[in-house]
Design a protein around this motif. Structure first.
Motif, PDB file in Angstrom:
ATOM      1  N   LEU A  68       5.852   3.181   8.044  1.00 19.07           N
ATOM      2  CA  LEU A  68       5.122   3.613   9.245  1.00 19.07           C
ATOM      3  C   LEU A  68       3.759   2.937   9.228  1.00 19.07           C
ATOM      4  N   TYR A  69       3.423   2.212  10.296  1.00 19.72           N
ATOM      5  CA  TYR A  69       2.154   1.495  10.302  1.00 19.72           C
ATOM      6  C   TYR A  69       1.502   1.592  11.680  1.00 19.72           C
ATOM      7  N   LYS A  76      -1.464   8.469  12.047  1.00 25.01           N
ATOM      8  CA  LYS A  76      -0.329   8.492  11.111  1.00 25.01           C
ATOM      9  C   LYS A  76      -0.323   9.767  10.282  1.00 25.01           C
ATOM     10  N   LEU A  80       2.513  12.858  10.302  1.00 27.74           N
ATOM     11  CA  LEU A  80       3.248  13.264   9.106  1.00 27.74           C
ATOM     12  C   LEU A  80       3.029  14.744   8.799  1.00 27.74           C
ATOM     13  N   ASP A 166       0.892   8.390   1.841  1.00 31.14           N
ATOM     14  CA  ASP A 166      -0.043   8.213   2.950  1.00 31.14           C
ATOM     15  C   ASP A 166      -1.171   7.275   2.525  1.00 31.14           C
ATOM     16  N   ALA A 204       3.163   5.021   4.656  1.00 28.76           N
ATOM     17  CA  ALA A 204       2.316   5.023   5.861  1.00 28.76           C
ATOM     18  C   ALA A 204       1.056   4.229   5.554  1.00 28.76           C
TER      19      ALA A 204
END
Length: 945
Positions: A68-69, A76, A80, A166, A204
């Protein structure tokens, strides 16, 4: 007290409750989170990301690795925390995270002792309780996950395990000297995924670091091709984020008002041949939206319940909100910059504003960029630059492999330039310029005169600061004046603490030493009990008049029952936290009516009429009406260890098994009709919620399967104690049960919860077995503190006996595995964990010392030494990271054992100010320090200093 209610069956009864009527005050709502990310507790306020959440959830379920970017500040972490983790857990998945690969090493641990710095930091952030971080220093991901068995699931279900990393770009930005560890990190993740096909990993990270991943993806399944880019908010999603948090409350937006606010956020200043114009952009910055909405909410008059377009114009001006946010950011950064005294004293703010004006905004009014060097960025220290980045005022862009900083959005340009112009005008820079000109063109006598007057004024100010420092030292020596001393010490500092007179600095140093390194939880009510939540992140204080929930890290008061609809004649109170420690359950008991004691049934009903049971959400501070509605005719409530399920024992012959939202999952029916027996029932729920044990005052015991609502009798169970009081202990996997008879103190019986078969009597070679017992995490061992000889009842240890041994049994066979002699003299056992050790409190004259006997060697280690005062109540968090104490002088203090002990003599003036502001931050009596300390966050429009 541990923050969880121990069953007290003679007292816990329930009165009928009706939901509160009337409007909820605006101060009790916090619908917008501001510039910080959303947490799991904020999931009810998170909107506009349903499509992204569903897409990301599908990818996680279907692929072993998902990347995930997004740009910095796109949300982000919020996605989450507020959506993905709750959705995964709802599916039955076990979620580890969010993990971080960065962090400072624990005290006493050297980097050379850690095999892989990134793996170690990740495991440290995933491990809820880590008594000895060295145990993780050599572990691999595969070993770590294998040590934690999958949680029990209903038949036919194969739950996933999900590890979420993260801010994963930190693997490329932190510990550059350990660059070789990066490859090992990815190797370990790939190996763990190869062994466990149900394992999922989510990375992420910021999109500018995507290219840095390419050298490592070869060892990951599918070469980490599964990726999702998170955009900023489009107009429709932004509208949901503005309007939805107010649904279900007494507040709303009038038609067109929210749309006007979003249109304002979409406006982007753009240069054209005719000048600067505003055009409608494609995206809204989530951080800006939350900042503007929070500013609007806190600025609205209390009598406004419908936000209209005129309110948007008055209180929702985007430029005004962004200006306020920019100026607040400058105030937070100013203490990090030091200038020496002189004619430009106070020029720190001017330097920061000049940096924004010349480095980040071009002369043509567009965004500029500035290169980040090793220690500075455009002449500004990188520590300050990182602060502005964390505040989402600026963001880094990778260009040619190096970071360049720019404003997060063009929308900031106008507010920043306008704020800077206004500030320069107020500072009178024209007068300073005139002085410089006079000095240069031949008027040195005038310049000297002005300079002399300035130095005289400076000496006078220093004398005032010195006197304040002396007053701080005097107050620090007086009992009960610690925080008054802090106020005088803070007021003794110069604008730049490093330029303060020595006497002033010494006064603040003495004041800081007087308060010490504990958090002081100060309320006017006399506290009777203190305790922690299950994860140690919350602290509870219970007084005759109120129950309070505190942030155990900062000392902030999160919730108080003061002012809630609770009767005034309550004479006993208790509370516990549940549902990820974001909700609080309160029990209060009033005096029974002596006229209604003619029968057992009348006694039960009379007591039930004198009890109040309420549950509140800590985030919204509102009662949980659906759950509270289930407490009608309830005499006892008990929560599972994870706080997600509960039992409600009623005045009838039923026990309801519910989730924490008030949905009944099953009903456990007992055929016995004796109401006194029902009143005396004690329930115990397993950590997984799959088993419930019910004991009654006649000594009988039943084990229930909550999924099938069927009871299982324990074969040939008999107690030996007179008037038996049996306490059950269930293993983490709910397969084993130990029953301990507290009256005799000798019967500890091990049972199989699936068959009801007695496995063993854990009774060899001891006289007393105490309540300090527990299972290992894998459920294969049971440990207890015991006494092997009779002792004098005047001793400090509980039940009139001295603990002299630690015993461990095998829960499969009941055999004694080991017995370790221990020596606890002149001390009180206050906490015990089967895997970690024993914490004791020793009182020596006028001081106290907390120590731990660490398993398996039981070597003694002092945790807190020489604490002055008389301690009347204390608690230790489950992970043994924090200690809270109630003292006889009605102060409540809390220590974080993971922090290095404070040494005021070694702190610089700036560090002293930081510590003092942190201590005084949530002390309501000292709001006058608002001008000294940086502004603190607000809740419900009320400033907290």
């Amino acid at each position: 007290m541990t923050g969880k209610l121990e069953p007290d069956v003679e007292q816990i009864v329930k009165e009928k409750l009706e939901p509160d009527a009337g409007q909820v005050s605006k101060e009790k709502l916090e619908p917008y989170v501001g510039p910080r990310p959303f947490s799991r507790a904020d999931r009810s306020l998170f909107f506009g990301r349903d499509r992204e959440a569903n897409e990301l959830l599908s990818l996680v379920v279907a692929h072993p690795v998902v990347l995930l970017y997004s740009q910095s500040g796109a949300g982000k972490t919020s996605l989450l925390n507020a959506r993905i983790i709750p959705l995964l857990e709802k599916r039955g998945s076990e979620v580890f995270g969010t993990a971080r690969v960065s962090g400072e090493l624990p005290q006493g641990l050297q980097a050379a002792e850690v095999a892989n710095i990134y793996v170690f930091n990740a495991l440290l952030s995933l491990q809820a309780a880590t008594p000895d971080p060295r145990a993780l220093s050599g572990l691999t991901f595969e070993q770590f996950l294998k040590s934690r068995p999958y949680p029990e699931q209903p038949e036919g279900r194969s739950p996933l395990r999900v590890v979420i990393f993260d801010q994963f770009e930190e693997i490329f930005t932190t510990y550059p000297e350990r660059w070789n560890d990066r490859e090992g990190f990815f190797d370990q993740v790939g190996a763990a995924l190869e062994v466990d096909r149900r394992l999922r990993v989510v990375f992420a990270m910021r999109e500018e670091y995507l290219a840095s991943m390419d050298p490592y993806v070869g060892v990951l399944p599918e070469r980490a091709r599964t990726r999702l880019r998170l955009e900023r908010l489009r107009e429709e999603a932004a509208l949901l984020a503005v309007k939805k948090p107010l649904e279900g409350t007494d507040y709303s937006f009038a038609p067109g008002a929210a749309e006007k606010l979003v249109r304002n956020l979409l406006r982007v200043p753009t240069k054209s041949v005719t000048g600067t114009i505003d055009i409608s952009g494609e995206f809204v910055e989530p951080v800006q939206l939350q900042v503007v909405c929070q500013n609007l909410w806190q600025s609205l008059p209390k009598d406004v319940s419908v936000v209209e377009e005129k309110n948007i114009e008055t209180y929702g001006d985007v430029d005004a909100a962004l200006t306020t946010y920019y100026e607040d950011s400058l105030r937070k950064a100013t203490p990090l910059i030091g200038f020496r005294k002189g004619l430009l004293r106070g020029g720190r703010k001017g330097f920061l504003r000049h940096w924004f004006d010349t480095r980040l905004i071009t002369s043509g009014g567009t965004r500029g960029t500035v290169y980040m060097q090793e220690e500075t960025t455009g002449g500004l220290a990188n520590t300050v630059v990182k602060l502005f980045e964390n505040l989402h005022l600026i963001r880094a862009e990778m260009r040619g492999g190096a970071p360049w900083y720019e404003l997060t959005h063009d929308r900031f340009i106008g507010p920043i330039r306008q704020s800077n112009r206004k500030w320069r005008s107020e500072m009178g820079y024209g007068l300073v310029g005139l002085l410089v000109i006079l000095l240069l063109v031949g008027a040195p006598f005038l310049g000297y005169f002005i300079y002399s007057r300035y130095k005289a004024h400076e000496r006078q100010q220093d004398a005032i600061l010195e006197e304040r420092g002396k007053e701080a030292s005097r107050l620090a020596a007086q009992p009960g004046k610690q925080f008054d001393a802090l106020v005088f010490g803070l007021k003794a500092l110069d604008d730049n603490p490093e330029d303060s007179p020595p006497e002033a600095v010494e006064g603040l140093r003495t004041a800081v030493a007087g308060v010490g390194d504990a958090l002081w939880l100060r309320r006017p009510a006399a506290v009777e009990q203190v305790g922690f939540s299950s994860d140690g992140g919350r602290a509870l204080t219970i007084s005759p008049d109120e129950i309070c929930v505190w942030d155990a890290k900062t000392g902030e008061l999160l919730f108080s029952t003061s002012g809630e609809a609770i009767p005034d004649d309550i004479v006993w109170r208790s509370a516990q936290l549940f549902h990820n420690d974001e909700r609080v359950f309160v029990v209060g008991i009033s005096k029974p009516n002596d006229a209604a004691k003619s029968s057992s049934q009348a006694l039960v009903e009379n007591m039930a009429a004198g009890i109040i049971m309420r549950a509140f959400d800590l985030q919204t501070r509102r009662p949980l009406d659906k759950l509270n509605g289930q407490f009608v005719n309830t005499i006892q409530v008990q929560f599972s260890e994870d706080g997600l399920r509960l039992l409600a024992t009623g005045l009838d012959d039923r026990v309801r098994f519910m989730d924490s939202d008030g949905n009944v999952l099953s009903t456990l029916h007992d055929s016995r009709k004796n109401s006194t027996m029902r009143m005396m029932r004690m329930t115990f729920i397993s950590s997984t919620g799959t088993r419930v044990v019910i004991t009654t005052n006649d000594g009988s015991v039943q084990v229930w399967n909550t999924s099938t609502s069927t009871p299982l009798g324990l074969k040939n169970y008999k107690t030996t104690g007179s008037g038996s009081f049996v306490r059950p202990y269930i293993s983490p996997d709910a397969s084993r049960l130990v029953l301990l008879d507290y009256i005799s103190g000798q019967d500890a019986i091990l049972w199989d919860t699936d068959t009801g078969r007695e496995l063993a009597r854990l009774k060899p070679n001891f006289i007393k077995l105490f309540g300090a017992v527990g299972f290992s995490l894998d459920s294969r061992q049971f440990a207890a503190l015991v006494s092997t000889k009779e002792t004098d009842t005047s001793m400090l240890a509980p039940w009139g006996a001295i603990v002299d041994s630690h015993m461990i049994w095998d829960t499969q066979t009941g055999e004694l595995i080991s017995r370790h002699p221990i020596e606890i003299k002149n001390s009180k056992v206050i906490s015990f964990d089967a895997a970690t050790g024993i914490i004791t409190l020793t009182k020596d004259h006028e001081t106290n010392t907390f120590s731990v006997l660490q398993t398996p060697t039981f070597e003694k280690k002092d945790l807190l030494e020489n604490i002055p005062g008389e301690i009347e109540d204390q608690d230790v968090s489950r992970d043994m990271s924090r200690i809270i104490c109630r003292f006889k002088d009605n102060t409540v203090r809390l220590w974080d054992l993971n922090k290095e002990r404070l040494s005021a003599g070694k702190l610089s003036p700036l560090e002293l100010k930081t510590v003092a502001c942190g201590q005084i931050r949530y002390q309501p009596e000292y709001t006058q320090v608002a001008e000294i300390c940086a502004p603190m966050p607000t809740r419900g429009g009320e400033a907290r200093q």
